[in-house]
Design an enzyme around this catalytic site. Structure first.
Site, PDB file in Angstrom:
ATOM      1  N   SER A  55       1.004  -1.077  -0.344  1.00 27.11           N
ATOM      2  CA  SER A  55      -0.161   0.589   0.015  1.00 27.11           C
ATOM      3  C   SER A  55       0.475   1.289  -0.366  1.00 27.11           C
ATOM      4  O   SER A  55       0.719   2.240  -0.494  1.00 27.11           O
ATOM      5  CB  SER A  55      -1.050   0.548   1.233  1.00 27.11           C
ATOM      6  OG  SER A  55      -0.411   0.190   2.412  1.00 27.11           O
ATOM      7  N   LYS A 100       0.622   4.684   7.028  1.00 29.12           N
ATOM      8  CA  LYS A 100       0.310   5.781   5.588  1.00 29.12           C
ATOM      9  C   LYS A 100       0.740   6.402   5.841  1.00 29.12           C
ATOM     10  O   LYS A 100       1.188   7.248   6.788  1.00 29.12           O
ATOM     11  CB  LYS A 100      -1.316   5.251   5.849  1.00 29.12           C
ATOM     12  CG  LYS A 100      -2.176   4.580   6.028  1.00 29.12           C
ATOM     13  CD  LYS A 100      -1.827   3.410   4.705  1.00 29.12           C
ATOM     14  CE  LYS A 100      -2.895   2.026   4.941  1.00 29.12           C
ATOM     15  NZ  LYS A 100      -2.487   1.774   4.066  1.00 29.12           N
TER      16      LYS A 100
END
Length: 191
Positions: A55, A100
């Site tokens: 990701s 993230k």
């Protein structure tokens, strides 16, 4: 007699062998201090972690090893800022950690239109997201609440992030990604 100091020189028979017990105690003391320093550094300052998943590609790739700074946010030395790569406990399952990029900070208005992120009605320049990693998902406008953050993975088409499960509470964020140490070819600061 030594003419410079006035003391007789030591002969080899005068030198005493170091006591084994004293050497062992000294070695154990040094080992204890080293372990104590390592524990303090790992618990409070820097922690090595392994990236698992895709990701955050291309910024971070699966199985890379990085150091996170746990000190910078804990004691208010730095505020969590837009663009920071943060490590946090996943709100849906606090036994898992995610990494993230922070896109929205408290008070920001976030919207995604056909894959383009807008922060406070302005399109966000995201040079870290190559065209092949973008998606065309849209998300209605949301205001980031106090003590919450909106986070996205850099590989938008394979990221499970705030678009799916919402904001990250400040208390779940425990580190900032700062340095890649493995593989050696990618060693350097995290961008």
């Amino acid at each position: 007699m030594d003419e410079l100091t006035g003391t007789p020189p030591l002969s080899p028979s005068d030198a005493r062998p170091r006591n084994t017990a004293t050497a062992t105690i000294s070695w154990l003391r040094d080992l204890f201090v080293s372990v104590l320093i390592a524990v303090v550094v790992i618990l409070f300052l820097y922690q090595p972690v392994k990236v698992e998943g895709t990701s955050m590609m291309p910024s971070l790739v699966d199985q890379e090893r990085i150091f996170i700074n746990k000190f910078v946010y804990r004691f208010g030395i730095s505020e969590i800022g837009r663009g920071d790569m943060v490590v946090f406990l996943f709100p849906g399952d606090p036994t898992k950690s995610y990494i993230k990029r922070v896109i929205g900070v408290p008070g920001d208005t976030i919207e995604v239109r056909d894959g383009t992120v807008f922060v406070n009605t302005e399109p966000l320049a995201e040079s870290y997201v190559p065209q092949e990693y973008r998606d065309h998902i849209s998300m209605p406008r949301r205001v980031v609440p106090t003590d919450q953050y909106f986070v996205l993975g850099d590989h938008r088409s394979s990221s499970n992030d705030s678009r799916a499960w919402g904001f990250v509470d400040r208390r779940y964020i425990y580190g900032k990604a700062v340095f890649v140490y493995w593989p050696l070819g990618k060693m350097g600061r995290v961008h």
